[in-house]
Scaffold this motif. Structure first.
Motif, PDB file in Angstrom:
ATOM      1  N   GLY A  90       0.824  -1.208   0.000  1.00 49.83           N
ATOM      2  CA  GLY A  90       0.000   0.000   0.000  1.00 49.83           C
ATOM      3  C   GLY A  90       0.855   1.254   0.000  1.00 49.83           C
ATOM      4  N   LEU A 134      -3.080   2.913   6.961  1.00 55.82           N
ATOM      5  CA  LEU A 134      -3.636   2.159   5.841  1.00 55.82           C
ATOM      6  C   LEU A 134      -3.343   0.688   6.109  1.00 55.82           C
ATOM      7  CD1 LEU A 134      -4.849   1.914   2.965  1.00 55.82           C
ATOM      8  CD2 LEU A 134      -2.515   2.243   2.077  1.00 55.82           C
ATOM      9  N   HIS A 136      -4.986  -3.697   5.856  1.00 63.05           N
ATOM     10  CA  HIS A 136      -5.794  -4.632   5.082  1.00 63.05           C
ATOM     11  C   HIS A 136      -6.016  -5.904   5.869  1.00 63.05           C
ATOM     12  CE1 HIS A 136      -2.703  -7.650   4.067  1.00 63.05           C
ATOM     13  NE2 HIS A 136      -1.857  -6.637   3.965  1.00 63.05           N
ATOM     14  N   ASP A 157      -8.759  -5.382  -3.027  1.00 63.20           N
ATOM     15  CA  ASP A 157      -7.637  -5.665  -3.919  1.00 63.20           C
ATOM     16  C   ASP A 157      -7.631  -7.167  -4.191  1.00 63.20           C
ATOM     17  OD1 ASP A 157      -5.293  -5.387  -5.381  1.00 63.20           O
ATOM     18  OD2 ASP A 157      -4.013  -5.578  -3.607  1.00 63.20           O
ATOM     19  N   LEU A 284      -9.101  -3.315   1.824  1.00 60.73           N
ATOM     20  CA  LEU A 284      -8.294  -2.165   2.227  1.00 60.73           C
ATOM     21  C   LEU A 284      -9.134  -1.239   3.094  1.00 60.73           C
ATOM     22  CD1 LEU A 284      -6.621  -1.288  -1.197  1.00 60.73           C
ATOM     23  CD2 LEU A 284      -6.003  -3.075   0.441  1.00 60.73           C
ATOM     24  N   ALA A 309      -7.709   5.200  -3.972  1.00 61.43           N
ATOM     25  CA  ALA A 309      -8.288   3.864  -4.106  1.00 61.43           C
ATOM     26  C   ALA A 309      -9.286   3.787  -5.245  1.00 61.43           C
ATOM     27  CB  ALA A 309      -8.966   3.459  -2.793  1.00 61.43           C
TER      28      ALA A 309
END
Length: 337
Positions: A90, A134, A136, A157, A284, A309
């Motif tokens: 990211g 950030l 995930h 993603d 994400l 994004a």
């Protein structure tokens, strides 16, 4: 101690040695004239007085945060220091555009960023050491935000299977790559190749040699969990953390790999990408503390992340398909790579 349950757990989370944490607790006991730890079974626990101090400290920190947010809101613009964190792919695939936009649009904002794995960034946000992370998680391993931390979805993603050119699963053999392709299939016995260029299924992956991230990473766990559920034991010959190294090993015909699209970077001509069904997906999201979510700097950072994004913020190394994949899933969603 309250969060991690032991001196050792607290020390690991803080980046100190257990003896340093014990010394700080002993110092606090002397200063307050209060016993803060007590024996409980084979371990130790916080006393009632210690728990009261923890609650009071949390209230004091919350008041300080509210004062910070109120001052910034009175100024009417993002300002001051903004501490960001992002997982490696990211940081590579989304954050360059996000950081550039924040610096250009908000010159009074002092932005700092650290590359940190998601399982560590959650705790940093909760403790107030990072303002926004950030992060995930995966469809097979969802993660929950702790109390006081807000999770803002940014999109999905998807992952693909990477194959050496000429591999039987690639569906064709590009001109000029015959040597690499034959080298790849020499490692494995001949099998029936799936027809066409459509998506692969888990059954196609049986008995293949893999290039994969090391144990303890979500990619590694996904591969082992999924193949074992189908009655297969993955043959992971090469354990590699970096995406670029995985791609290089695949191009050399040494195995196949499963990689996310975000931050994957450009692929060499000796690598073929095939989708997999069901598609491995990671979600994400941004993590912020509830108490500072209204801070103008946080709102500006979230807005920049949403734009990135949606497909406009990935760096030049991310393919159009990868950016579009994240963007198409932009409204969906709620521990390396």
């Amino acid at each position: 101690m309250r969060t991690h349950g032991s001196v050792g757990g607290a020390a690991q989370a803080l980046g100190y040695t257990p003896s340093a944490v014990s010394q700080q607790i002993a110092k606090l006991e002397r200063e307050t004239g209060t016993r803060l730890l007590e024996r409980q079974g084979r371990g130790i626990a916080l006393t009632d007085d210690a728990l009261m101090l923890v609650r009071t400290a949390g209230e004091m920190l919350a008041l300080a945060e509210r004062a910070e947010v109120a001052l910034e809101e009175r100024r009417g613009r993002p300002a001051g220091r903004l501490r960001l964190a992002a997982f490696p792919s990211g940081a590579r695939g989304l954050m360059p555009g996000v950081l550039a936009r924040l610096c250009a649009d908000h010159p009074a904002l002092e932005v700092r960023m650290s590359e940190i794995d998601p399982h560590l960034s959650v705790g940093l946000v909760a403790r107030g050491e990072i303002d926004l992370a950030l992060a995930h998680d995966w469809d097979v391993a969802p993660a929950s935000a702790p109390e006081g931390v807000r999770r803002t979805p940014l999109g999905d993603d998807h992952c693909d299977v990477l194959l050496p050119a000429g591999h039987e699963l690639a569906g064709h053999e590009p001109a000029g790559h015959e040597a690499a392709g034959h080298e790849a299939v020499e490692h494995e016995p001949a099998r029936h190749a799936p027809a066409g260029r459509g998506a692969l299924v888990v059954a196609d992956l049986a008995g293949r040699r893999w290039v994969c991230q090391p144990p303890g990473t979500v990619c590694h766990d996904w591969l082992h969990t999924t193949l074992r559920a189908a009655g297969q034991e993955p043959d992971v010959a090469y354990q590699v953390a970096e995406f670029e190294t995985q791609v290089a090993l695949v191009a050399a015909g040494l195995g196949i790999a499963l990689l996310p699209r975000l931050g994957r970077g450009p692929l060499t001509e000796g690598v073929v990408v095939r989708p997999l069904e069901p598609t491995p997906t990671r979600h994400l999201f941004a993590l912020t503390r509830v108490g500072v979510s209204h801070r103008p700097a946080i709102r500006a950072a979230l807005a920049a992340l949403r734009r990135a994004a949606a497909g406009g913020g990935a760096d030049a190394a991310v393919s159009r398909g990868a950016a579009a994949s994240v963007g198409r899933e932009g409204g969906v969603g709620s521990p390396g790579g």
